[in-house]
Design a protein around this motif. Structure first.
Motif, PDB file in Angstrom:
ATOM      1  N   UNK A  13     -13.913  -5.959  10.091  1.00 25.33           N
ATOM      2  CA  UNK A  13     -14.884  -7.235  10.676  1.00 25.33           C
ATOM      3  C   UNK A  13     -14.120  -8.314  10.648  1.00 25.33           C
ATOM      4  N   UNK A  14     -12.969  -8.255  10.853  1.00 28.03           N
ATOM      5  CA  UNK A  14     -11.523  -9.178  10.744  1.00 28.03           C
ATOM      6  C   UNK A  14     -10.902  -9.200   9.988  1.00 28.03           C
ATOM      7  N   UNK A  15     -10.987  -9.004   9.734  1.00 29.83           N
ATOM      8  CA  UNK A  15      -9.854  -8.488   8.038  1.00 29.83           C
ATOM      9  C   UNK A  15      -8.802  -6.895   8.232  1.00 29.83           C
ATOM     10  N   UNK A  16      -8.558  -7.626   7.533  1.00 27.66           N
ATOM     11  CA  UNK A  16      -6.802  -6.654   7.169  1.00 27.66           C
ATOM     12  C   UNK A  16      -7.707  -4.833   6.866  1.00 27.66           C
ATOM     13  N   UNK A  17      -8.088  -3.942   7.350  1.00 23.90           N
ATOM     14  CA  UNK A  17      -7.963  -2.679   6.871  1.00 23.90           C
ATOM     15  C   UNK A  17      -7.541  -2.326   4.751  1.00 23.90           C
ATOM     16  N   UNK A  18      -7.833  -1.738   4.265  1.00 25.19           N
ATOM     17  CA  UNK A  18      -8.078  -1.464   3.155  1.00 25.19           C
ATOM     18  C   UNK A  18      -7.132  -0.266   3.492  1.00 25.19           C
ATOM     19  N   UNK A  19      -5.880  -0.276   3.819  1.00 24.52           N
ATOM     20  CA  UNK A  19      -5.772   0.476   3.685  1.00 24.52           C
ATOM     21  C   UNK A  19      -4.083   0.302   3.513  1.00 24.52           C
ATOM     22  N   UNK A  20      -3.224   0.957   2.793  1.00 27.11           N
ATOM     23  CA  UNK A  20      -2.186   0.633   1.887  1.00 27.11           C
ATOM     24  C   UNK A  20      -1.123   0.709   2.542  1.00 27.11           C
ATOM     25  N   UNK A  21      -1.047   1.658   3.778  1.00 30.66           N
ATOM     26  CA  UNK A  21       0.285   2.091   4.266  1.00 30.66           C
ATOM     27  C   UNK A  21      -0.073   0.499   5.433  1.00 30.66           C
ATOM     28  N   UNK A  22      -0.966   0.301   6.424  1.00 30.14           N
ATOM     29  CA  UNK A  22      -1.178  -0.712   7.181  1.00 30.14           C
ATOM     30  C   UNK A  22      -0.845  -2.238   6.119  1.00 30.14           C
ATOM     31  N   UNK A  23      -1.541  -2.614   5.634  1.00 28.52           N
ATOM     32  CA  UNK A  23      -1.433  -4.382   5.055  1.00 28.52           C
ATOM     33  C   UNK A  23       0.550  -3.889   4.160  1.00 28.52           C
ATOM     34  N   UNK A  24       1.054  -2.524   3.841  1.00 30.61           N
ATOM     35  CA  UNK A  24       2.550  -2.669   3.656  1.00 30.61           C
ATOM     36  C   UNK A  24       3.112  -3.416   4.762  1.00 30.61           C
ATOM     37  N   UNK A  25       3.084  -2.572   5.957  1.00 35.80           N
ATOM     38  CA  UNK A  25       3.413  -2.767   7.610  1.00 35.80           C
ATOM     39  C   UNK A  25       2.799  -3.579   7.819  1.00 35.80           C
ATOM     40  N   UNK A  26       2.044  -4.804   8.219  1.00 37.78           N
ATOM     41  CA  UNK A  26       1.741  -5.603   7.952  1.00 37.78           C
ATOM     42  C   UNK A  26       2.299  -7.290   6.909  1.00 37.78           C
ATOM     43  N   UNK A  27       2.744  -6.563   5.894  1.00 39.48           N
ATOM     44  CA  UNK A  27       3.448  -7.647   5.164  1.00 39.48           C
ATOM     45  C   UNK A  27       5.009  -7.278   5.644  1.00 39.48           C
ATOM     46  N   UNK A  28       6.108  -6.367   5.677  1.00 39.73           N
ATOM     47  CA  UNK A  28       7.235  -6.305   5.965  1.00 39.73           C
ATOM     48  C   UNK A  28       7.487  -7.020   7.080  1.00 39.73           C
ATOM     49  N   UNK A  29       6.243  -6.354   8.083  1.00 34.65           N
ATOM     50  CA  UNK A  29       7.431  -7.216   9.879  1.00 34.65           C
ATOM     51  C   UNK A  29       6.918  -8.796   9.702  1.00 34.65           C
ATOM     52  N   UNK A  30       5.509  -9.148   9.195  1.00 32.25           N
ATOM     53  CA  UNK A  30       5.716 -10.884   9.244  1.00 32.25           C
ATOM     54  C   UNK A  30       6.256 -11.233   8.122  1.00 32.25           C
ATOM     55  N   UNK A  31       6.654 -11.185   7.189  1.00 31.28           N
ATOM     56  CA  UNK A  31       7.871 -11.699   6.980  1.00 31.28           C
ATOM     57  C   UNK A  31       9.308 -11.427   7.267  1.00 31.28           C
ATOM     58  N   UNK A  32       9.335  -9.979   7.877  1.00 31.37           N
ATOM     59  CA  UNK A  32      10.999  -9.884   8.335  1.00 31.37           C
ATOM     60  C   UNK A  32      10.690 -11.001   9.951  1.00 31.37           C
ATOM     61  N   UNK A  33       9.803 -11.185  11.047  1.00 33.72           N
ATOM     62  CA  UNK A  33       9.703 -12.551  11.754  1.00 33.72           C
ATOM     63  C   UNK A  33       9.560 -13.246  11.503  1.00 33.72           C
TER      64      UNK A  33
END
Length: 245
Positions: A196-216
């Motif tokens: 529903x418009x939020x990041x899924x409660x999946x640790x791997x996914x949240x870590x993936x999004x965090x790393x990509x956005x921080x590098x970006x």
């Protein structure tokens, strides 16, 4: 918040490494005023300042798979590594074709494959951007599909990048933001819709999004270096001003 921060970062026009060094600590706080002046400091001088860069080395969760270097060393590697330089023209070509920043594609490739073009995941994702044949088929034109097998497209760096850029542009349009597009890339579109418009409660996914956005974010700042009309650093060097020629 993430989308606002990315737009803010694009307008900031300063290099994070430069600002961090001048501020004297590992943290960078800042804002851009109405006159286009970028203000940075090593602490929140007042309520206008937002945290742009955390201090210290990247922890284990921030490291890109297959690489043991810290965040700053990783950015240096991305600037000088031959395998990264080799695909830079194709990143810019994909940016022109799809509107997705080359820096975002660069960050995603870093996290997905570490620029190992021959990578194949246990799930059958192939190449720089780790794309499955089924996904690639959705984003190849009919002419491209008939020209050569999908597997060859995925193993070709230029084609792999273009397919990935098309996919990311499509996900960004459909989910309304980069962070959710990256989550869908990692976890699947169905899981993101169910969140529903939020990041899924999946640790791997949240870590993936965090790393990509921080590098970006960091790569975008390197590209924007010098575009601010003026830079003012608060704190120990409060009177420092850096104008662009």
């Amino acid at each position: 918040m993430i989308r606002w921060l990315l737009r803010w970062g694009a307008s900031l026009g300063i290099g994070l490494a430069t600002a961090s060094a001048q501020a004297g600590t590992g943290e960078v706080w800042g804002f851009v005023d109405g006159a286009g002046v970028a203000h940075v400091a090593d602490h929140a001088v007042d309520s206008r300042y937002s945290l742009l860069l955390k201090g210290g080395e990247a922890d284990a969760n921030d490291r890109v798979p297959g690489k043991t270097m810290s965040r700053n060393r990783l950015l240096t590697w991305l600037e000088f590594a031959p395998e990264v330089k080799a695909v830079q023209p194709w990143l810019r070509e994909a940016e022109q074709a799809t509107g997705i920043d080359a820096e975002l594609l660069k960050a995603l490739i870093t996290v997905e494959s570490g620029y190992k073009g021959d990578s194949v995941s246990p799930r059958g994702a192939v190449g720089l951007m780790q794309i499955t044949p089924a996904t690639a088929q959705r984003y190849l034109t009919r002419e491209e599909t008939t020209a050569r097998p999908i597997d060859e497209h995925l193993r070709d760096a230029r084609s792999n990048i273009l397919i990935g850029a098309r996919m990311l542009a499509d996900l960004t349009r459909r989910f309304g933001g980069i962070h959710l597009a990256l989550a869908a890339w990692n976890a699947g579109e169905g899981r993101v819709r169910r969140s529903n418009g939020a990041l899924p409660e999946i640790e791997e996914t949240r870590s993936h999004v965090h790393m990509v956005l921080e590098l970006y974010w960091a790569l975008l700042q390197q590209r924007q270096l010098g575009r601010a009309r003026e830079l003012r650093v608060a704190g120990p060097v409060a009177d420092t001003k850096a104008g662009t020629p």
